[in-house]
Design a protein around this motif. Structure first.
Motif, PDB file in Angstrom:
ATOM      1  N   UNK A  23       0.341  48.698 -72.864  1.00 38.37           N
ATOM      2  CA  UNK A  23       0.030  48.584 -70.882  1.00 38.37           C
ATOM      3  C   UNK A  23       0.501  49.723 -70.364  1.00 38.37           C
ATOM      4  N   UNK A  24       1.002  50.665 -71.158  1.00 42.39           N
ATOM      5  CA  UNK A  24       1.419  52.057 -70.244  1.00 42.39           C
ATOM      6  C   UNK A  24      -0.224  52.860 -69.463  1.00 42.39           C
ATOM      7  N   UNK A  25       0.756  52.869 -68.540  1.00 40.38           N
ATOM      8  CA  UNK A  25       0.013  53.826 -67.647  1.00 40.38           C
ATOM      9  C   UNK A  25      -1.222  54.564 -68.410  1.00 40.38           C
ATOM     10  N   UNK A  26      -1.976  55.048 -68.340  1.00 43.60           N
ATOM     11  CA  UNK A  26      -3.292  55.636 -68.899  1.00 43.60           C
ATOM     12  C   UNK A  26      -2.733  55.586 -70.379  1.00 43.60           C
ATOM     13  N   UNK A  27      -2.573  55.056 -70.941  1.00 42.30           N
ATOM     14  CA  UNK A  27      -2.505  54.815 -73.167  1.00 42.30           C
ATOM     15  C   UNK A  27      -3.992  54.487 -73.041  1.00 42.30           C
ATOM     16  N   UNK A  28      -4.355  55.407 -74.204  1.00 39.56           N
ATOM     17  CA  UNK A  28      -5.486  55.527 -74.910  1.00 39.56           C
ATOM     18  C   UNK A  28      -5.649  54.373 -76.127  1.00 39.56           C
ATOM     19  N   UNK A  29      -6.366  53.523 -75.442  1.00 37.92           N
ATOM     20  CA  UNK A  29      -5.785  51.644 -76.531  1.00 37.92           C
ATOM     21  C   UNK A  29      -7.888  51.487 -76.991  1.00 37.92           C
ATOM     22  N   UNK A  30      -7.171  51.304 -78.433  1.00 37.10           N
ATOM     23  CA  UNK A  30      -8.314  50.652 -79.263  1.00 37.10           C
ATOM     24  C   UNK A  30      -9.162  49.860 -78.760  1.00 37.10           C
ATOM     25  N   UNK A  31      -9.472  49.325 -78.208  1.00 38.32           N
ATOM     26  CA  UNK A  31     -10.468  47.497 -78.043  1.00 38.32           C
ATOM     27  C   UNK A  31      -9.754  46.864 -79.175  1.00 38.32           C
ATOM     28  N   UNK A  32      -9.239  45.842 -79.346  1.00 39.04           N
ATOM     29  CA  UNK A  32      -8.955  44.933 -80.322  1.00 39.04           C
ATOM     30  C   UNK A  32      -8.986  43.223 -79.967  1.00 39.04           C
ATOM     31  N   UNK A  33      -8.805  42.939 -81.071  1.00 44.65           N
ATOM     32  CA  UNK A  33      -9.369  40.599 -81.157  1.00 44.65           C
ATOM     33  C   UNK A  33      -9.051  40.610 -81.652  1.00 44.65           C
ATOM     34  N   UNK A  34      -8.157  39.407 -81.867  1.00 44.92           N
ATOM     35  CA  UNK A  34      -8.037  38.020 -83.054  1.00 44.92           C
ATOM     36  C   UNK A  34      -8.976  37.525 -83.304  1.00 44.92           C
ATOM     37  N   UNK A  35      -9.825  37.202 -84.421  1.00 46.24           N
ATOM     38  CA  UNK A  35      -9.915  35.617 -84.869  1.00 46.24           C
ATOM     39  C   UNK A  35      -9.651  34.546 -85.424  1.00 46.24           C
ATOM     40  N   UNK A  59     -11.324  46.665 -83.682  1.00 43.34           N
ATOM     41  CA  UNK A  59      -9.728  46.777 -84.926  1.00 43.34           C
ATOM     42  C   UNK A  59      -9.792  44.801 -84.631  1.00 43.34           C
ATOM     43  N   UNK A  60      -9.557  44.579 -85.080  1.00 44.12           N
ATOM     44  CA  UNK A  60     -10.635  43.138 -85.397  1.00 44.12           C
ATOM     45  C   UNK A  60      -9.096  42.804 -86.224  1.00 44.12           C
ATOM     46  N   UNK A  61      -8.270  41.272 -85.861  1.00 45.21           N
ATOM     47  CA  UNK A  61      -7.112  40.447 -86.595  1.00 45.21           C
ATOM     48  C   UNK A  61      -6.676  38.987 -86.857  1.00 45.21           C
ATOM     49  N   UNK A  62      -5.858  38.311 -87.893  1.00 48.22           N
ATOM     50  CA  UNK A  62      -6.799  36.394 -87.078  1.00 48.22           C
ATOM     51  C   UNK A  62      -4.396  36.683 -87.630  1.00 48.22           C
ATOM     52  N   UNK A  63      -4.544  35.556 -86.506  1.00 50.65           N
ATOM     53  CA  UNK A  63      -2.958  35.581 -86.028  1.00 50.65           C
ATOM     54  C   UNK A  63      -2.501  34.479 -87.695  1.00 50.65           C
TER      55      UNK A  63
END
Length: 543
Positions: A146-158, A121-125
């Motif tokens: 940051x919770x233990x064993x949490x499923x997180x979708x990769x994310x980046x800010x452009x 998932x991509x966003x901008x500031x």
């Protein structure tokens, strides 16, 4: 730990993309098309189900960028320092709380994304341009990334320019393909972090303590030079100056001098707040609100903090403690030629003096020149050595060392202020005793603003009568798609208290509002978790 990251546009033409993964994003690698989510209500989710796996998802709109005609860096001038110096005292629950509007929709969107499993998932500031990228933490549908064993979708800010370029092509119907290679690992399996504590023992008042510190952790997009390598290096230099002074003069400190370099500040003041909870106050189950003070609390004369970038010290935020003003005025006098003369009653928040201040210990953050801290380096990829000012940091170390030493050597501990609740209640009692006091019906539409260092949050509040109580609906320009609905709030002597939670940078923050109403205006205080208390002002728009 970030081990590797790169992102490229592959079609319709190749170009390297300026981007940074969000904190706590897991590893991901792949090439895929870009899809922009145009979602205005939960009914819009259906069209995307089954279509996002193996894709890059855009969730922000285009942000217009204007040429930066004004300099991004600045120093305080006479006018800004005068405004601070003349500021007055800072203005310091039965309920059901419902989430409505944007919060429920955002939760539904992120639930769908976690089920669909796109590449990223991509966003901008909301700020930054010309390659400056401000990056926060990854988001999840529930809880924290940051919770233990949490499923997180990769994310980046452009960078905003590259985000806008991609977005415009998708709006024109072009097929845009990106590639990304992100390698990251979680290096703190036991969940523990550690503060760094060092002491110079005192003599006749050795059981009493003067503390000084800064946080040593940093955000991941730069090296953390201005946030907060600057503050940490200054405080270590303070310790060196103190040791050298003791060595050369033979004079020993009366009180024990304690240096603290805090961990976990960026996650919510974890290092300092837990230290205060271990030694100075019992926070109970909430972890935030002190239930009882511990005996050691009375032994701390003061805590001094530095955490607003590389700018030199111009004075001190008194946190509403007017009793220390004449003391600090005397201590600042020798530094007039160094530009440090301003004392303001204002609060400042967002850093490690707050847990101390919150349990009654005199805790202070120094006024610093802004430089390009909030406009360029704070939590951005530009937070590097190049943006440090050695001359400014040396000035800061000199002044803080003097404050720590003077606090150690005086006969009495520094005076403490009344609690914010006590201050507000005194004002309310004074208003009630006034002949002009009149009960107010708060029902209607109000606008409000919250003064937070570096930004101003504005919003609207609609109050509807519900029997002998009131229901409130709050909106904010900080999160315009979200509404807070608070039901069953009482007003007593024109005072209204309520609380709710708000999401910011992937964190849920406890918000407490304490407001006084007159016929046409509001004033009071907003407390945002451990980030501090900030003045609130407002006006009535309609009945």
């Amino acid at each position: 730990e970030l081990e590797h990251f790169e992102m490229h546009a592959e079609e319709p033409s190749y170009w390297p993309i300026i981007a940074y993964p969000k904190a706590w994003s897991p590893s991901a690698k792949g090439t895929g098309e870009v899809i922009y989510l145009q979602i205005y209500g939960e009914e819009d989710l259906e069209q995307y189900k089954g279509k996002l796996k193996g894709k890059f998802v855009l969730i922000d709109t285009i942000r217009n960028v204007s040429p930066p005609f004004e300099a991004k860096a600045s120093r305080h001038d006479v006018e800004s320092l005068f405004e601070m110096a003349t500021a007055g005292q800072p203005t310091p629950r039965p309920r059901r709380r419902n989430r409505a509007g944007g919060f429920n929709l955002n939760k539904a969107i992120w639930t769908m994304l976690e089920e669909e499993k796109p590449i990223a998932v991509l966003d901008r500031s909301y700020k930054g341009d010309l390659g400056t990228v401000f990056v926060s933490g990854a988001r999840t549908a529930e809880g924290r990334a940051r919770d233990s064993a949490k499923v997180v979708i990769p994310q980046a800010t452009l960078s905003v320019e590259h985000f806008n370029r991609i977005h415009r092509m998708t709006l024109k119907g072009e097929t845009v393909k990106l590639s990304m290679d992100l390698k990251s690992s979680y290096t703190n399996e036991d969940g523990m972090e550690h503060n760094i504590i060092a002491e110079i023992p005192g003599t006749d008042l050795k059981d009493e303590v003067v503390m000084f510190g800064a946080h040593i952790d940093s955000w991941h997009t730069g090296t953390g030079a201005t946030d907060n390598g600057a503050g940490s290096s200054v405080m270590m230099e303070v310790a060196r100056i103190l040791l050298k002074t003791i060595e050369e003069t033979g004079i020993q400190p009366r009180r024990t001098l304690r240096l603290a370099l805090w961990t976990g500040e960026e996650q919510g003041l974890y290092g300092s707040r837990n230290y205060v909870g271990d030694f100075f106050a019992d926070f109970g189950d909430s972890g935030y609100t002190p239930q009882e003070m511990k005996p050691e609390n009375e032994n701390v004369s003061a805590y001094y903090n530095l955490d607003n970038g590389t700018g030199k010290i111009r004075g001190v935020y008194l946190q509403g403690n007017d009793a220390v003003r004449p003391i600090f005025r005397e201590w600042l006098d020798p530094f007039e030629d160094m530009g440090a003369q301003t004392l303001t009653l204002r609060n400042t928040g967002g850093t490690d003096h707050l847990p101390f201040d919150g349990v009654g210990i005199p805790g202070f953050q120094f006024i610093q020149d802004p430089m390009a801290y909030f406009s360029r380096t704070h939590h951005s990829n530009m937070d590097n050595w190049d943006h440090l000012s050695g001359e400014d940091l040396s000035q800061a170390a000199t002044i803080i060392a003097s404050f720590v030493w003077n606090t150690s050597q005086r006969d009495e501990k520094l005076p403490r202020k009344k609690s914010q609740e006590e201050e507000l209640e005194e004002k309310r009692e004074a208003k009630k005793a006034s002949k002009a006091f009149k009960a107010v019906d708060p029902a209607g539409s109000w606008s409000y603003e919250v003064e937070i260092p570096g930004m101003q949050v504005t919003g609207d509040m609609v109050i509807a009568k519900n029997g002998d109580k009131f229901d409130l609906t709050l909106t904010s320009d900080y999160a315009p798609d979200e509404k807070e609905v608070i039901e069953g709030v009482q007003i007593v002597d024109n005072a209204m208290k309520f609380d709710y939670q708000s999401e910011a940078q992937g964190m849920l923050i406890d918000i407490k509002m304490n407001l006084d109403f007159s016929e046409k205006s509001i004033e009071g205080m907003m407390t945002a978790g451990t980030f501090g208390s900030f003045p609130v002002k407002g006006k009535r728009n309609s009945m």
